[in-house]
Write an enzyme that holds these catalytic residues in place. Structure first.
Site, short mmCIF file in Angstrom:
data_model
loop_
_atom_site.label_atom_id
_atom_site.label_comp_id
_atom_site.label_asym_id
_atom_site.label_seq_id
_atom_site.Cartn_x
_atom_site.Cartn_y
_atom_site.Cartn_z
N HIS A 135 23.91 -16.09 -5.69
CA HIS A 135 23.45 -15.76 -7.05
C HIS A 135 23.17 -17.08 -7.77
O HIS A 135 24.01 -17.99 -7.75
CB HIS A 135 24.54 -15.02 -7.83
CG HIS A 135 24.92 -13.69 -7.27
ND1 HIS A 135 24.48 -12.50 -7.82
CD2 HIS A 135 25.72 -13.34 -6.23
CE1 HIS A 135 25.02 -11.48 -7.13
NE2 HIS A 135 25.76 -11.96 -6.18
N HIS B 23 23.91 -13.81 0.33
CA HIS B 23 23.08 -14.12 -0.83
C HIS B 23 23.84 -15.04 -1.76
O HIS B 23 25.04 -14.91 -1.93
CB HIS B 23 22.62 -12.86 -1.58
CG HIS B 23 23.71 -11.87 -1.86
ND1 HIS B 23 24.24 -11.06 -0.86
CD2 HIS B 23 24.38 -11.55 -2.99
CE1 HIS B 23 25.18 -10.30 -1.38
NE2 HIS B 23 25.30 -10.58 -2.68
N ASP C 42 17.44 -10.55 -9.49
CA ASP C 42 18.44 -9.50 -9.31
C ASP C 42 18.01 -8.26 -10.12
O ASP C 42 17.51 -8.37 -11.24
CB ASP C 42 19.82 -9.98 -9.79
CG ASP C 42 20.95 -9.09 -9.30
OD1 ASP C 42 21.71 -9.52 -8.43
OD2 ASP C 42 21.06 -7.94 -9.80
N ILE C 43 18.22 -7.09 -9.56
CA ILE C 43 17.80 -5.84 -10.20
C ILE C 43 18.66 -5.53 -11.44
O ILE C 43 18.22 -4.78 -12.33
CB ILE C 43 17.87 -4.68 -9.17
CG1 ILE C 43 16.93 -3.55 -9.55
CG2 ILE C 43 19.29 -4.18 -8.97
CD1 ILE C 43 16.72 -2.54 -8.43
#
Ligand code: 5GP
Length: 125
Positions: free
Chosen positions: A112, A110, A39-40
């Site tokens: 996480h 998505h 994750d960014i």
């Protein structure tokens, strides 16, 4: 901003661009069914996003329309990444936001994957 995940799939979403290689990502795993990348804006020491390769807006869309092979491939990829990251013994958390109330921001399914520290009880503010 949360997105309306009842709308049709938008192939200009950021994860579609990542899947097409138009935007760089830090890939940790890829197979026929899924791509996993950091994750960014990580919320834990390990924060990885696992996405199916197919064009599915949300968990709802995926669970209703994906093939058995896509579902099995995606779920196995999530488990594979967790094992590969050494998270089975210490434990980890999976989260999939779905729709407006969850504040899902990217309209491509998505999951996480959080880990790398004791995450504490899940809190909903
Ligand atoms: P959501 O709120 O939709 O469940 O989570 C979207 C996640 O995507 C956020 O955690 C956000 O940091 C991450 N994200 C958004 N844009 C990018 C990007 O361009 N690259 C990566 N690697 N992650 C992104």
């Amino acid at each position: 901003m949360p997105v309306d995940t009842t709308l049709p799939y938008d192939d200009q979403n950021i994860f579609a661009k990542i899947l097409r290689g138009e935007i760089p990502n830090r890939t940790v795993y890829e197979d026929e069914w899924a791509l996993a990348f950091h994750d960014i804006n990580p919320q834990a020491p390990i924060h990885i996003l696992v996405i199916p390769k197919g064009a599915y807006v949300s968990w709802d869309d995926f669970s209703a329309k994906a093939s058995e092979a896509e579902i099995a491939g995606f779920i196995r990829a999530v488990g594979h990444v967790a094992r590969e990251q050494g998270l089975v013994a210490p434990g980890y958390r999976l989260l999939a936001n779905a729709g407006i109330n969850s504040h899902q921001e990217v309209p491509h399914l998505h999951v996480h994957l959080f880990g790398g520290k004791a995450l504490g009880p899940m809190l909903l503010r």
